[in-house]
Design an enzyme around this catalytic site. Structure first.
Site, short mmCIF file in Angstrom:
data_model
loop_
_atom_site.label_atom_id
_atom_site.label_comp_id
_atom_site.label_asym_id
_atom_site.label_seq_id
_atom_site.Cartn_x
_atom_site.Cartn_y
_atom_site.Cartn_z
CG HIS A 82 -1.80 1.20 1.29
ND1 HIS A 82 -3.01 1.22 0.64
CD2 HIS A 82 -1.64 2.41 1.86
CE1 HIS A 82 -3.56 2.40 0.82
NE2 HIS A 82 -2.76 3.15 1.55
CG ASP A 161 -11.84 3.45 6.03
OD1 ASP A 161 -11.37 4.34 6.76
OD2 ASP A 161 -11.62 3.38 4.81
NE ARG A 168 -9.99 10.46 8.84
CZ ARG A 168 -9.11 9.72 8.18
NH1 ARG A 168 -9.44 8.52 7.73
NH2 ARG A 168 -7.89 10.16 7.96
CB SER A 183 -8.43 5.21 7.34
OG SER A 183 -8.84 5.21 6.01
CE LYS A 187 -8.96 2.00 3.29
NZ LYS A 187 -9.21 3.38 3.03
N1 URA Z 1 -5.82 6.62 2.63
C1 URA Z 1 -6.81 6.00 3.34
O1 URA Z 1 -7.29 4.95 2.95
N2 URA Z 1 -7.25 6.60 4.46
C2 URA Z 1 -6.74 7.75 4.93
O2 URA Z 1 -7.16 8.22 5.96
C3 URA Z 1 -5.72 8.37 4.19
C4 URA Z 1 -5.28 7.78 3.04
#
Ligand code: URA
Length: 442
Positions: A82, A161, A168, A183, A187
Site C-alpha cells: 500500500h 471506514d 473526515r 483507515s 482495509k
Molecule cells: N488513505 C486511506 O485509505 N485513508 C486515509 O485516511 C488516508 C489515506
C-alpha cells in the site's frame, strides 16, 4: 452504554475500552449513531489521539464491519502493498507483477486518484476494456490462477471506514495519524493477506510533510499490522518531487510497461526493485539481498512483464496495448514548457506537478468528475538536472487546449532554479517495523 458518555470520555482524553469501541463502530455502521456524533468523536480523536490498544481495537472493529477475504488456497504467504499516495506513483503496476513472477501471491485493492495524487484504478482504466471492479469470487479466482489481481475495493470491505472517511473529509479530520493509520490498516486487514508492505510517502506531494510524521505513521501502522498477526513493515520514500518522468494515467501505464521491459526512469525502477525485494523478504523468500536478486531477475527475464500481461488479460484488458504501447491514444493537444532561466533544478514540487496534471484533465476534484486518460505531462528534466534557458522542461498533454495556460503557470510555479547543484535527495529514507526504525541516511 450511551454514545454521549463515550464522547464525554474521549473529550477528556480517556481511552475507550474494546467493548465501547465495538459499540461505537457497530452502531455507526448500522446507522444507529448519527453522523454528528461520529464527527464529534473524530474531532476528539484529532485533538487527543488514541492509546495503542484503543487504536488497535478501533482498526479491528472497522475491519470487521464488512466482508473479510480469506485466501485459503494459498500454500504460501500472500503479500499486499500500500502506498500512502503520491505523484507519478505507478509502482503497483510493476511491483505486483514482479512479486507474482517470483511465485508469491500478491493481492492489491487500489483506489482512484483524488486531489493532486493519482490512483492505480484510474491508471489501469487507461487500458481499453480493463475491468477494475472484480467480484470477490473473480478476484480470488484470478489470484489463484495467475498469482495476482489488482482491483478496486471488492465487495463490502470495511464499510465503517468508508462512512468515517466521508465524514473526515468534511470535518477537517483527515490529517490525524491515528485516523489515517486505522483507515488504511482496516482495509488491509480485511483484504486477507499475510504480509503487508507499506510505502509511506513523505514530502511536498505526500500526506506526511515531515520525516518525523512519516515515521510515526509508519510505526503506528506496523504496530497495528503486527498485533493483528500480519507481517508488516514500511519504507519511508521521497515524494518531494514526482516519481519517474510520466504523470497522468495513460502516460504512467506506458512508463510502467517500459520499466517492465527493464528500461524506465532510474528513480522509479529503483523504488520498484526495493519495494518488490521487501515484499519478497516479508514473504520469507530469502535474505533481503537474495530477494533483490530475484526481483531483478524477474524484471530482466521479462517474467514480470508476462505476468502483467496475464493480469491484464484475466481482467478483460486489451493486451495488444501492453505488447505495443504506441497503440495508446495520444492527447490531441500538446504544450511545451521551456526553462525561463539557466540553472540547476532546485525544486520540482510534487504537489504542484500533480496539480498541473489535474488541470490538464488527468485528475478529479470530486469523486464524480470524469477524467481524461490521455492527459498529463512528461518531465523532460528532473530535480538536480542542469538546464539552459529555453531548454525543454516538460511536455503537457490534454484534450482541451484551453487548459494549457493555467497548467503551464502551475508547472512553472513548481520549479525553482539555482546556480549551484541542490543537495542530493534520498529515494528511500527509512525501513520501519513494529520493533525498529532503520534510518538509511543521517
Ligand atoms: N488513505 C486511506 O485509505 N485513508 C486515509 O485516511 C488516508 C489515506
Amino acid at each position: 452504554m450511551h454514545i454521549y458518555d463515550l464522547l464525554n470520555k474521549k473529550k477528556h482524553g480517556i481511552a475507550l475500552s474494546k467493548s465501547e469501541i465495538t459499540y461505537l463502530i457497530d452502531n455507526f455502521t448500522q446507522g444507529q449513531i448519527p453522523d454528528y456524533q461520529m464527527s464529534a468523536f473524530l474531532m476528539a480523536v484529532w485533538f487527543n489521539g488514541m492509546s495503542k490498544e484503543e487504536l488497535f481495537d478501533f482498526t479491528q472493529a472497522m475491519s470487521h464491519s464488512g466482508d473479510n477475504l480469506h485466501l485459503p488456497f494459498a500454500p504460501i504467504p500472500v503479500v499486499d502493498k500500500h502506498s500512502t499516495g503520491g505523484v507519478g506513483d505507478k509502482t503497483t503496476l510493476v511491483v505486483i507483477p514482479i512479486v507474482a513472477a517470483c511465485g508469491i501471491y500478491s493481492v492489491k485493492m487500489s483506489g482512484r486518484g483524488l486531489g493532486h495524487t493519482g490512483g492505480t484504478i484510474d491508471k489501469l482504466e487507461a487500458i481499453p476494456n480493463f475491468q477494475t471492479s472484480l467480484s470477490k469470487e473473480q478476484f480470488l479466482q484470478n489470484v489463484r490462477k495467475i498469482g495476482a489481481a489488482i482491483t478496486g475495493q471488492t465487495g463490502n470491505l470495511a464499510p465503517a471506514d468508508k462512512k468515517i472517511y466521508a465524514l473526515r473529509d468534511v470535518t477537517a479530520t483527515v490529517d490525524s495519524i491515528p485516523l489515517i493509520a486505522s483507515s488504511i490498516m482496516s482495509k488491509k486487514l480485511a483484504a486477507g493477506s499475510d504480509c503487508i508492505l507499506l510505502d509511506v510517502k513523505v514530502g511536498s506531494g505526500a500526506f506526511m510533510k515531515t520525516l518525523k510524521d512519516a515515521v510515526e505513521l509508519a510505526s503506528t501502522m506496523a504496530d497495528i499490522g503486527t498485533k493483528a498477526c500480519k507481517k508488516t513493515a514500511a519504507l519511508i520514500t521521497n515524494m518531494d518531487s514526482p516519481l519517474g518522468y510520466a504523470i497522468g494515467n495513460s502516460l504512467e501505464v506506458q512508463e510502467a510497461i517500459a520499466t517492465l521491459h527493464g528500461h524506465g526512469p532510474a528513480d522509479f525502477r529503483e523504488l520498484c526493485m526495493q519495494l518488490a525485494a521487501y515484499m519478497l523478504y516479508l514473504a520469507d523468500k530469502g535474505s533481503l539481498q537474495g530477494c533483490r536478486a530475484l526481483a531483478e531477475e524477474a524484471m530482466y527475464n521479462k517474467k514480470a512483464l508476462q505476468k502483467f500481461i496475464d493480469i491484464v488479460a484475466a481482467q478483460g484488458g486489451d493486451t495488444s496495448y501492453i505488447e505495443d504501447p504506441s497503440k495508446f491514444p495520444r492527447a490531441p493537444y500538446i504544450g511545451q514548457i521551456f526553462a525561463p532561466e539557466s540553472g540547476y533544478i532546485a525544486k520540482l514540487d510534487a504537489e504542484q506537478c500533480g496539480r498541473t496534471s489535474m488541470l490538464l484533465g488527468a485528475g478529479r476534484n470530486t469523486k464524480e468528475d470524469k477524467i481524461d486518460s490521455t492527459a498529463g505531462l512528461i518531465l523532460n528534466k528532473k530535480y538536480g538536472n542542469y538546464v539552459r534557458k529555453g531548454e525543454l522542461l516538460a511536455t503537457l498533454y490534454t484534450s482541451d487546449k484551453t487548459l494549457l495556460p493555467a497548467a503551464t503557470k502551475t508547472f512553472l510555479e513548481a520549479c525553482a532554479f539555482s546556480a549551484l547543484p541542490p543537495p542530493e535527495e534520498p529515494l528511500v529514507f527509512a525501513y520501519v517495523n513494529a520493533d525498529k526504525v532503520v534510518m538509511f541516511h543521517d
